[in-house]
Motif scaffolding. Structure first.
Motif, PDB file in Angstrom:
ATOM      1  N   VAL A   4       6.560   1.533 -21.441  1.00 29.64           N
ATOM      2  CA  VAL A   4       5.589   1.587 -20.497  1.00 29.64           C
ATOM      3  C   VAL A   4       5.136   0.148 -20.243  1.00 29.64           C
ATOM      4  N   THR A   5       5.034  -0.703 -21.132  1.00 27.19           N
ATOM      5  CA  THR A   5       4.252  -2.081 -21.215  1.00 27.19           C
ATOM      6  C   THR A   5       5.356  -2.938 -20.232  1.00 27.19           C
ATOM      7  N   VAL A   6       6.724  -2.930 -20.845  1.00 23.83           N
ATOM      8  CA  VAL A   6       7.778  -3.616 -20.335  1.00 23.83           C
ATOM      9  C   VAL A   6       8.152  -3.384 -18.845  1.00 23.83           C
ATOM     10  N   LEU A   7       8.094  -2.167 -18.511  1.00 26.49           N
ATOM     11  CA  LEU A   7       8.746  -1.459 -17.176  1.00 26.49           C
ATOM     12  C   LEU A   7       7.599  -1.753 -16.271  1.00 26.49           C
ATOM     13  N   ARG A   8       6.363  -1.450 -16.467  1.00 29.46           N
ATOM     14  CA  ARG A   8       5.398  -1.772 -15.546  1.00 29.46           C
ATOM     15  C   ARG A   8       5.250  -3.273 -15.202  1.00 29.46           C
ATOM     16  N   ASN A   9       5.263  -4.120 -16.230  1.00 24.84           N
ATOM     17  CA  ASN A   9       5.107  -5.519 -16.036  1.00 24.84           C
ATOM     18  C   ASN A   9       6.242  -5.941 -15.045  1.00 24.84           C
ATOM     19  N   LEU A  10       7.475  -5.408 -15.565  1.00 26.15           N
ATOM     20  CA  LEU A  10       8.545  -5.685 -14.568  1.00 26.15           C
ATOM     21  C   LEU A  10       8.463  -5.333 -13.213  1.00 26.15           C
ATOM     22  N   LEU A  11       7.844  -4.196 -13.035  1.00 23.13           N
ATOM     23  CA  LEU A  11       7.698  -3.682 -11.606  1.00 23.13           C
ATOM     24  C   LEU A  11       6.586  -4.626 -10.867  1.00 23.13           C
ATOM     25  N   SER A  12       5.528  -5.109 -11.718  1.00 26.51           N
ATOM     26  CA  SER A  12       4.603  -5.681 -11.235  1.00 26.51           C
ATOM     27  C   SER A  12       5.228  -7.132 -10.581  1.00 26.51           C
ATOM     28  N   ILE A  13       5.853  -7.614 -11.436  1.00 25.28           N
ATOM     29  CA  ILE A  13       6.537  -8.981 -11.005  1.00 25.28           C
ATOM     30  C   ILE A  13       7.597  -8.830  -9.923  1.00 25.28           C
ATOM     31  N   LEU A  14       8.082  -7.686  -9.866  1.00 28.07           N
ATOM     32  CA  LEU A  14       9.011  -7.467  -8.621  1.00 28.07           C
ATOM     33  C   LEU A  14       8.442  -7.384  -7.564  1.00 28.07           C
ATOM     34  N   ALA A  15       7.240  -6.631  -7.629  1.00 25.50           N
ATOM     35  CA  ALA A  15       6.577  -6.400  -6.338  1.00 25.50           C
ATOM     36  C   ALA A  15       5.957  -7.525  -5.764  1.00 25.50           C
ATOM     37  N   VAL A  16       5.156  -8.427  -6.602  1.00 29.35           N
ATOM     38  CA  VAL A  16       4.720  -9.790  -6.299  1.00 29.35           C
ATOM     39  C   VAL A  16       5.790 -10.615  -5.722  1.00 29.35           C
ATOM     40  N   SER A  17       7.002 -10.530  -6.303  1.00 29.79           N
ATOM     41  CA  SER A  17       7.888 -11.555  -5.892  1.00 29.79           C
ATOM     42  C   SER A  17       8.648 -11.168  -4.480  1.00 29.79           C
ATOM     43  N   SER A  18       8.668  -9.889  -4.193  1.00 23.88           N
ATOM     44  CA  SER A  18       9.191  -9.312  -3.188  1.00 23.88           C
ATOM     45  C   SER A  18       8.348  -9.174  -2.091  1.00 23.88           C
ATOM     46  N   ASP A  19       7.080  -9.249  -1.969  1.00 25.59           N
ATOM     47  CA  ASP A  19       5.963  -9.132  -1.001  1.00 25.59           C
ATOM     48  C   ASP A  19       5.466 -10.521  -0.533  1.00 25.59           C
ATOM     49  N   SER A  20       5.804 -10.917   0.703  1.00 27.26           N
ATOM     50  CA  SER A  20       5.290 -12.174   0.874  1.00 27.26           C
ATOM     51  C   SER A  20       3.744 -12.572   0.894  1.00 27.26           C
ATOM     52  N   ALA A  21       3.009 -11.319   1.176  1.00 27.95           N
ATOM     53  CA  ALA A  21       1.675 -11.387   1.290  1.00 27.95           C
ATOM     54  C   ALA A  21       0.984 -11.588  -0.206  1.00 27.95           C
ATOM     55  N   LEU A  22       1.842 -11.371  -0.981  1.00 24.57           N
ATOM     56  CA  LEU A  22       1.286 -11.742  -2.453  1.00 24.57           C
ATOM     57  C   LEU A  22       1.855 -13.182  -2.948  1.00 24.57           C
ATOM     58  N   HIS A  23       2.140 -13.923  -2.247  1.00 28.21           N
ATOM     59  CA  HIS A  23       2.777 -15.317  -2.536  1.00 28.21           C
ATOM     60  C   HIS A  23       1.445 -16.174  -2.631  1.00 28.21           C
ATOM     61  N   THR A  24       0.528 -16.015  -3.370  1.00 27.08           N
ATOM     62  CA  THR A  24      -0.824 -16.744  -3.538  1.00 27.08           C
ATOM     63  C   THR A  24      -0.756 -17.159  -4.873  1.00 27.08           C
ATOM     64  N   PRO A  25      -1.888 -18.207  -5.287  1.00 25.74           N
ATOM     65  CA  PRO A  25      -1.798 -18.462  -6.469  1.00 25.74           C
ATOM     66  C   PRO A  25      -2.283 -17.714  -7.550  1.00 25.74           C
ATOM     67  N   MET A  26      -3.328 -16.768  -7.170  1.00 26.10           N
ATOM     68  CA  MET A  26      -3.743 -15.882  -8.300  1.00 26.10           C
ATOM     69  C   MET A  26      -2.584 -14.849  -8.722  1.00 26.10           C
ATOM     70  N   TYR A  27      -1.666 -14.328  -7.530  1.00 29.75           N
ATOM     71  CA  TYR A  27      -0.734 -13.570  -7.932  1.00 29.75           C
ATOM     72  C   TYR A  27       0.540 -14.249  -8.532  1.00 29.75           C
ATOM     73  N   PHE A  28       0.491 -15.524  -8.359  1.00 29.93           N
ATOM     74  CA  PHE A  28       1.672 -16.476  -9.169  1.00 29.93           C
ATOM     75  C   PHE A  28       1.178 -16.554 -10.684  1.00 29.93           C
ATOM     76  N   PHE A  29       0.016 -16.644 -11.042  1.00 32.18           N
ATOM     77  CA  PHE A  29      -0.636 -16.558 -12.369  1.00 32.18           C
ATOM     78  C   PHE A  29      -0.224 -15.225 -12.867  1.00 32.18           C
ATOM     79  N   LEU A  30      -0.439 -14.106 -12.056  1.00 28.85           N
ATOM     80  CA  LEU A  30      -0.619 -12.808 -12.630  1.00 28.85           C
ATOM     81  C   LEU A  30       0.916 -12.582 -12.915  1.00 28.85           C
TER      82      LEU A  30
END
Length: 305
Positions: A4-30
């Motif tokens: 659960v930890t690995v898959l959900r973290n990978l999903l969060s990384i994929l969501a942030v990288s694929s959504d231009s609205a989340l290309h901000t410093p806060m989500y970069f650190f996240l």
């Protein structure tokens, strides 16, 4: 829990990288924090699982040093990143007009690189000190993890020098980051209370509350684990503290910091909808007619020109 930890973290990384609205410093650190969580739990849990299934309690000297080095590396990176995220929250709330100038992309990359190199230096220094010890065969460690505090307390080592190093290292990567986080929130809380909009207050408290909860889990369980090692408790207590620190903390950090965030949840939903649409687009029986009936796709020997 590990999957659960690995898959959900990978999903969060994929969501942030694929959504231009989340290309901000806060989500970069996240995103970098998600990578650190994956490395943190992967440094210990796979070995725990293998040992539990094989009923083995043996780890080689090189394997123990490797596990300790990698665990220290990702743990220090996570601690520094949490401090940087506190600074990001401070600039966001206390100086919103100057935020794009202060927290620029170059500074974000600089913070991540500094956190990596400082953590790498700390982990290698630990490994060098442990290598100086005269390790004898069949040393028993009452834990599931090769912790630096237990390796440096071996009876064949110089306890005075090791204690000095442990106190110095705890100050550098424990006291200073916690002091920076507390100082940031000392300025953040009054600024939030001065916000006139109730929606603005709720959004600010929600963001800072999630970050503060992760800080409490990370440092709380870490301090608890080292305190239990320091007072020489029964082996069971040390094992429970290590499992909490290595397994439970990364999973709860993910749910509190990432999955409770509305923007990340929206990005995950958009990612899922795009995946479903692309699947329907390339599926041969996904074409729907005017009356909702699927078209039959057929081939003809004499195609029309």
């Amino acid at each position: 829990m590990y999957l659960v930890t690995v898959l959900r973290n990978l999903l969060s990384i994929l969501a942030v990288s694929s959504d231009s609205a989340l290309h901000t410093p806060m989500y970069f650190f996240l995103s970098n924090l998600c990578w650190a969580d994956i490395g943190f739990t992967s440094a210990t849990v796979p070995k725990m699982i293998v040992d539990t299934q094989s009923h083995s309690r043996v780890i080689s000297h090189a394997g123990c040093l490797t596990q300790m080095s990698f665990l220290l590396l990702v743990a220090c990176i996570e601690g520094v990143l949490l401090t940087v995220m506190a600074y990001d929250c401070f600039v966001t709330i206390c100086s919103p007009l100057h935020y794009p100038v202060i927290v620029n992309p170059h500074l974000c990359v600089f913070f991540v690189l500094v956190s990596f190199f400082l953590s790498l230096l700390d982990s290698q220094l630990h490994s060098w000190i442990v290598l100086q010890l005269t390790i004898i065969k069949n040393v028993e460690i009452s834990n599931l993890v090769c912790e630096p505090s237990q390796l440096l307390k071996l009876p064949c080592s110089d306890s005075v020098i090791n204690n000095i190093f442990i106190y110095f290292d705890s100050t550098m990567f424990g006291f200073l980051p916690i002091s920076g986080i507390l100082l940031s929130y000392y300025e953040i809380v009054p600024s939030i209370l001065r916000i006139s909009s109730s929606d603005g207050k709720y959004k600010a408290f929600s963001t800072c509350g999630s970050h503060l909860a992760v800080v409490c889990w990370f440092y709380g369980t870490g301090i608890g684990m080292y305190l239990t090692s320091a007072v020489s408790p029964p082996p069971r207590n040390g094992v429970v503290a290590s499992v909490m620190y290595a397994v439970v903390t990364p999973m709860l950090s993910l749910f509190v910091c990432s999955l409770r965030n509305r923007d990340v949840q929206s990005a995950l939903r958009r990612l899922r909808s795009r995946t479903v649409e692309s699947h329907d687009l390339f599926h041969p029986f996904s074409c729907v007619g005017e009356k909702g009936q699927p078209h039959q796709i057929s081939t003809s020997a004499n195609p029309a020109p």
